[in-house]
Scaffold this active site. Structure first.
Site, PDB file in Angstrom:
ATOM      1  N   GLU A 194       0.910  -1.103  -0.078  1.00  0.00           N
ATOM      2  CA  GLU A 194       0.104   0.005  -0.109  1.00  0.00           C
ATOM      3  C   GLU A 194       0.826   1.215  -0.040  1.00  0.00           C
ATOM      4  O   GLU A 194       0.572   2.319  -0.725  1.00  0.00           O
ATOM      5  CB  GLU A 194      -0.831  -0.043   1.119  1.00  0.00           C
ATOM      6  CG  GLU A 194      -1.831  -1.035   1.348  1.00  0.00           C
ATOM      7  CD  GLU A 194      -3.043  -1.291   0.101  1.00  0.00           C
ATOM      8  OE1 GLU A 194      -2.792  -0.134  -0.931  1.00  0.00           O
ATOM      9  OE2 GLU A 194      -3.861  -2.014   0.147  1.00  0.00           O
ATOM     10  N   ARG A 198       0.723   3.863  -3.148  1.00  0.00           N
ATOM     11  CA  ARG A 198       0.260   5.053  -3.044  1.00  0.00           C
ATOM     12  C   ARG A 198       1.336   6.136  -2.641  1.00  0.00           C
ATOM     13  O   ARG A 198       1.295   7.279  -3.441  1.00  0.00           O
ATOM     14  CB  ARG A 198      -0.467   5.190  -1.657  1.00  0.00           C
ATOM     15  CG  ARG A 198      -1.683   4.011  -2.224  1.00  0.00           C
ATOM     16  CD  ARG A 198      -2.788   4.102  -0.884  1.00  0.00           C
ATOM     17  NE  ARG A 198      -3.485   2.571  -1.060  1.00  0.00           N
ATOM     18  CZ  ARG A 198      -4.519   2.684  -0.549  1.00  0.00           C
ATOM     19  NH1 ARG A 198      -5.589   3.786   0.022  1.00  0.00           N
ATOM     20  NH2 ARG A 198      -5.518   1.613  -0.517  1.00  0.00           N
ATOM     21  N   ASP A 327      -5.136  -9.812  -8.101  1.00  0.00           N
ATOM     22  CA  ASP A 327      -5.441  -9.040  -9.365  1.00  0.00           C
ATOM     23  C   ASP A 327      -4.387  -8.307 -10.044  1.00  0.00           C
ATOM     24  O   ASP A 327      -4.050  -8.511 -11.303  1.00  0.00           O
ATOM     25  CB  ASP A 327      -6.672  -8.027  -8.985  1.00  0.00           C
ATOM     26  CG  ASP A 327      -6.099  -7.545  -7.537  1.00  0.00           C
ATOM     27  OD1 ASP A 327      -4.926  -7.678  -7.020  1.00  0.00           O
ATOM     28  OD2 ASP A 327      -7.041  -6.435  -7.167  1.00  0.00           O
ATOM     29  N   GLU A 462     -11.608   0.856 -10.522  1.00  0.00           N
ATOM     30  CA  GLU A 462     -11.520  -0.056 -11.527  1.00  0.00           C
ATOM     31  C   GLU A 462     -12.506  -0.041 -12.896  1.00  0.00           C
ATOM     32  O   GLU A 462     -11.990  -0.045 -13.920  1.00  0.00           O
ATOM     33  CB  GLU A 462     -11.644  -1.558 -11.122  1.00  0.00           C
ATOM     34  CG  GLU A 462     -10.574  -2.051  -9.980  1.00  0.00           C
ATOM     35  CD  GLU A 462     -10.673  -1.434  -8.677  1.00  0.00           C
ATOM     36  OE1 GLU A 462     -11.914  -1.120  -8.323  1.00  0.00           O
ATOM     37  OE2 GLU A 462      -9.761  -1.397  -7.955  1.00  0.00           O
ATOM     38  N   THR A 551      -0.740   0.499 -10.357  1.00  0.00           N
ATOM     39  CA  THR A 551      -2.098   0.134  -9.844  1.00  0.00           C
ATOM     40  C   THR A 551      -2.765   1.047  -9.071  1.00  0.00           C
ATOM     41  O   THR A 551      -4.026   0.854  -8.619  1.00  0.00           O
ATOM     42  CB  THR A 551      -1.833  -1.306  -9.236  1.00  0.00           C
ATOM     43  OG1 THR A 551      -3.171  -1.933  -9.142  1.00  0.00           O
ATOM     44  CG2 THR A 551      -1.393  -1.274  -7.929  1.00  0.00           C
TER      45      THR A 551
HETATM   46  C1  DMJ Z   1      -6.132   0.573  -4.684  1.00  0.00           C
HETATM   47  O1  DMJ Z   1      -5.428   0.810  -3.895  1.00  0.00           O
HETATM   48  C2  DMJ Z   1      -5.597   0.074  -6.120  1.00  0.00           C
HETATM   49  O2  DMJ Z   1      -6.234   0.259  -7.200  1.00  0.00           O
HETATM   50  C3  DMJ Z   1      -5.043  -1.493  -5.837  1.00  0.00           C
HETATM   51  O3  DMJ Z   1      -4.634  -2.095  -6.919  1.00  0.00           O
HETATM   52  C4  DMJ Z   1      -6.733  -2.379  -5.656  1.00  0.00           C
HETATM   53  N1  DMJ Z   1      -7.295  -1.368  -4.448  1.00  0.00           N
HETATM   54  C5  DMJ Z   1      -7.460  -0.036  -4.675  1.00  0.00           C
HETATM   55  C6  DMJ Z   1      -8.756   0.460  -5.311  1.00  0.00           C
HETATM   56  O4  DMJ Z   1      -9.623  -0.443  -5.522  1.00  0.00           O
END
Ligand code: DMJ
Length: 563
Positions: A194, A198, A327, A462, A551
Site C-alpha cells: 500500500e 500510493r 489481481d 476499476e 495500480t
Molecule cells: C487501490 O489501492 C489499487 O487500485 C489496488 O490495486 C486495488 N485496490 C485499490 C482500489 O480499489
C-alpha cells in the site's frame, strides 16, 4: 444611395444563426463587400456598412418592420447573379454549420464534464482540508479523520491528480505540506504494498509531471526505508515495515505474504532504481518475479493468493481468482513489460499464458443475457463470483492489445467492460457493489445477484479506469457516457454536503444507501483522475504511449529505448 455590402449584411443578419462562429460571418461579409465593390466600384458618396449579427449595429433603423421591408427591397434590387451567389454562399454556410454542429456540442460536452470532475475534486478536497488535513483519510460525516500509516495518505495520493486536473492552488498548498511537514522518520508500521503504490508511486509520478526534485528526494527516503521488507529467508518480502526502525515482519497470524502485494511493487522500485542509478531497488523486486515465474502450483499461468516468506512457496493452493489478493499480479506482468520497452520476454510470456488461463478456467456467460464474466476456481469447483476489483481487467486487456498483443484480447476487453458497466446499471443506485454473483442456470430471470454482505461501494476506481482505456483506444463515446452516468451517481449517493464523499453500505437502497463515513484515498488518487482522463478528448494528456499507470493510477514514464 446604393449600399451593396449593407444589402448583404442585412440579409445575412436575418438568416444566419447567431451561433455561427463570428469569424465565418465576418469573412463572408468581407467577401461580399469585396465582390460587390468589384462589380460596383463605390462612388465617393457610397456608404458601405458591414454589420455583424449579435453586435449593436448603429447604422440600422430600430424598427423591425422597416428593416424587413427595406431588406426585401434591397434584395430585389440585386442582380440575378448576385442573388444566386448569395444563396450559394448561404447554403454552403448552412452545410458547414450542420457539419460542425456535432463537433461543437461534443466540445461543450467535454468542457462541462471536465469542469464537473474538477468541481467534485474541489468538494472532496474541501472536506479533507477542513477536517483531515495532513491525516490519512477523511471521515466526512463525523467531520474527522482516520489514521492508517499517519503519513497524509490522501494528500500524497492526490498530488498528481491535482496537477493533471489543473488545480494549481490546491496543488501548491499540498506541495508545501509535503515539503515542510511530511516525515518518514516515524515509528509506524506500514504495509509494503500500500505504501509503495500510493506513497512511493505518488511521489515518483508527481516528480515526473512537475520536474520538482523535492518529490524525488521524498521518494528516495520512503523507498530506502521500505527495503528492509526484503530481508527474509526467501527474499519474498514481508507485508509490513516499520519505517522508523527499519525492521519488517509478516502479519501476526502467518508468515505468508499476499501474491498480488509482492508482485505489484515492481513498477515503482524499478523506476526508483533508474532515477537514482541504484540497481539494488530493481534487483530486489526482480528477484520476486523470477521466483514466482518458476514456482509450482500455478494453473495455466494463474497464481494462488499466498506465498510463504520463509520457503518462497505458494500456500493455500487451489484457489484462483482475478480479484482480491491476485489481481494486480496480472496487471504488473503486462505493465512491467511495457515500462521496460517490451523487451522482457518472460513477463510477456507469463502474461499471455495467464490470459489463456483466464479464458480456459474462469470465463463464463451469465443467464439470461449472456454477460461474459470472470469467476473463481476453488479446488476444481467453479464459483460465479466476481469482485469489482476484477474490473481492472478490461483496461489491462485493451492496453495489451494496443501494444500489439492478440486482437481477441480487445474483444474480450469490450465484453468484460459491458459486464462491469452492468454491475452498476443493474443496481438501484446505479453504483456497483463490492462483489456480485452471476446466474448461470437456464431460466434465471436476472443475471446478477448480490449477497447481503457484499452490497457496499468503496468509491473504487476499476470500472472507470477500464472505461478510460477503452475510450482512448476505441474512441467510442458510449464509454464516456457510461462513465458520466457512474460519476453522476457518485455525486447523487456518496457526496457529503459539508465536504467530501463517502463509501456506502448499500447500493441497493437509493433511499438510504447508508453512508460509511470514510473517503478512501484512492477516490482522489484514482477514481476522479480516471474520470477526468476519460472525459478528456486529448490523447496526449498522459499519453498511453509515454506513460504506464501504476495500480494506484500514478503515471510513470515508459523507459526511453537505449538501443
Ligand atoms: C487501490 O489501492 C489499487 O487500485 C489496488 O490495486 C486495488 N485496490 C485499490 C482500489 O480499489
Amino acid at each position: 444611395m446604393y449600399q451593396p455590402a449593407s444589402h448583404a449584411s442585412c440579409i445575412l443578419s436575418g438568416l444566419i444563426s447567431p451561433h455561427l462562429p463570428h469569424s465565418s460571418y465576418s469573412s463572408l461579409c468581407l467577401f461580399l463587400q469585396g465582390w460587390v465593390t468589384d462589380m460596383h466600384p463605390p462612388s465617393r458618396q457610397d456608404y458601405v456598412s458591414i454589420s455583424f449579427a449579435g453586435q449593436g449595429s448603429e447604422g440600422y433603423n430600430n424598427s423591425k418592420q422597416w428593416r424587413r421591408q427595406s431588406c426585401w427591397r434591397k434584395w430585389n434590387q440585386l442582380s440575378r447573379l448576385q442573388r444566386s451567389l448569395i444563396i450559394f454562399v448561404l447554403i454552403l454556410l448552412l452545410i458547414c454549420g450542420i457539419a460542425s454542429y456535432p463537433a461543437v456540442t461534443e466540445h461543450l460536452n467535454e468542457t462541462s464534464r471536465l469542469e464537473a470532475v474538477q468541481a467534485a475534486f474541489r468538494h472532496a478536497w474541501k472536506g479533507y482540508k477542513n477536517f483531515a488535513w495532513g491525516h490519512d483519510e477523511l471521515r466526512p460525516l463525523s467531520k474527522s479523520y482516520s489514521e492508517w500509516f499517519g503519513l497524509g495518505l490522501t494528500l500524497i495520493d492526490a498530488l498528481d491528480t491535482m496537477w493533471i486536473l489543473g488545480l494549481k492552488e490546491e496543488f501548491e498548498e499540498a506541495k508545501a505540506w509535503v515539503a515542510t511537514e511530511l516525515t518518514f522518520n516515524k515509528n509506524v508500521d506500514v504495509n509494503l504494498f500500500e505504501s509503495t503504490i500510493r506513497i512511493l508511486g505518488g511521489l515518483l509520478s508527481t516528480h515526473h509531471l512537475t520536474g520538482d526534485t523535492m518529490f524525488l528526494d521524498k521518494a528516495k527516503d520512503i523507498g530506502s526505508r521500505l527495503m528492509s521488507a526484503f530481508n527474509t529467508p526467501s527474499k519474498i518480502p514481508y507485508s509490513d515495515v516499520n519505517i522508523g526502525k527499519g525492521t519488517a515482519h509478516p502479519p501476526r497470524w502467518t508468515s505468508d505474504s499476499t501474491v498480488a502485494e509482492v508482485t505489484s511493487i515492481q513498477l515503482e522500485f524499478r523506476e526508483l532504481a533508474r532515477l537514482t542509478q541504484e540497481p539494488h531497488y530493481q534487483d530486489a523486486v526482480a528477484e520476486v518475479m523470477k521466483q514466482v515465474h518458476k514456482l509450482d502450483g500455478k494453473l495455466d499461468g494463474l497464481v494462488p493468493m499466498f506465498i510463504n516468506t520463509n520457503n518462497g512457496q505458494f500456500t493455500h493452493q487451489g484457489i484462483y481468482t482475478l480479484g482480491a489478493r491476485a489481481d494486480s499480479y496480472y496487471e504488473y506482468l503486462l505493465k512491467q513489460w511495457i515500462q521496460g520497452g517490451k523487451k522482457e520476454n518472460q513477463l510477456l510470456e507469463d502474461y499471455l499464458q495467464a490470459i489463456e488461463g483466464v479464458k480456459k478456467n474462469l470465463l463464463q456467460k451469465s443467464s439470461p443475457n449472456g454477460l461474459t464474466f470472470v469467476g473463481e476456481l476453488s479446488h476444481g469447483q467453479f464459483s460465479p463470483k466476481m469482485d469489482h476489483l476484477v474490473c481492472f481487467l478490461p483496461g489491462t486487456l485493451a492496453l495489451g492489445a494496443h501494444n500489439g498483443l492478440p486482437a481477441d484480447h480487445m474483444d474480450l476487453a469490450k465484453q468484460l467492460m459491458e459486464t462491469c458497466y452492468q454491475m452498476y446499471v443493474q443496481m438501484e443506485t446505479g453504483l456497483s457493489p463490492e462483489i456480485v454473483h452471476f446466474n448461470m442456470h437456464q431460466g434465471s430471470t436476472r443475471d446478477i445477484d448480490v449477497k447481503l454482505a457484499d452490497r457496499h461501494n468503496l468509491l473504487r476506481p476499476e470500472t472507470v479506469e477500464s472505461l478510460f482505456y477503452l475510450y482512448r483506444f476505441t474512441k467510442d463515446r458510449k464509454y464516456q457516457d457510461w462513465g458520466y452516468e457512474i460519476f453522476q451517481n457518485f455525486n447523487k449517493y456518496t457526496k457529503v454536503s459539508s465536504g467530501g464523499y463517502t463509501s456506502i453500505n448499500n447500493v441497493r437502497d437509493p433511499d438510504y444507501p447508508s453512508p460509511r463515513d470514510k473517503m478512501e484515498s484512492f477516490f482522489l488518487g484514482e477514481t476522479l483522475k480516471y474520470l477526468y482522463l476519460l472525459f478528456s478528448d486529448d490523447p496526449n494528456l498522459i499519453s498511453l504511449d509515454q506513460y504506464v499507470f501504476n495500480t494506484e493510477a500514478h503515471p510513470l514514464p515508459i523507459w526511453p529505448s537505449t538501443a
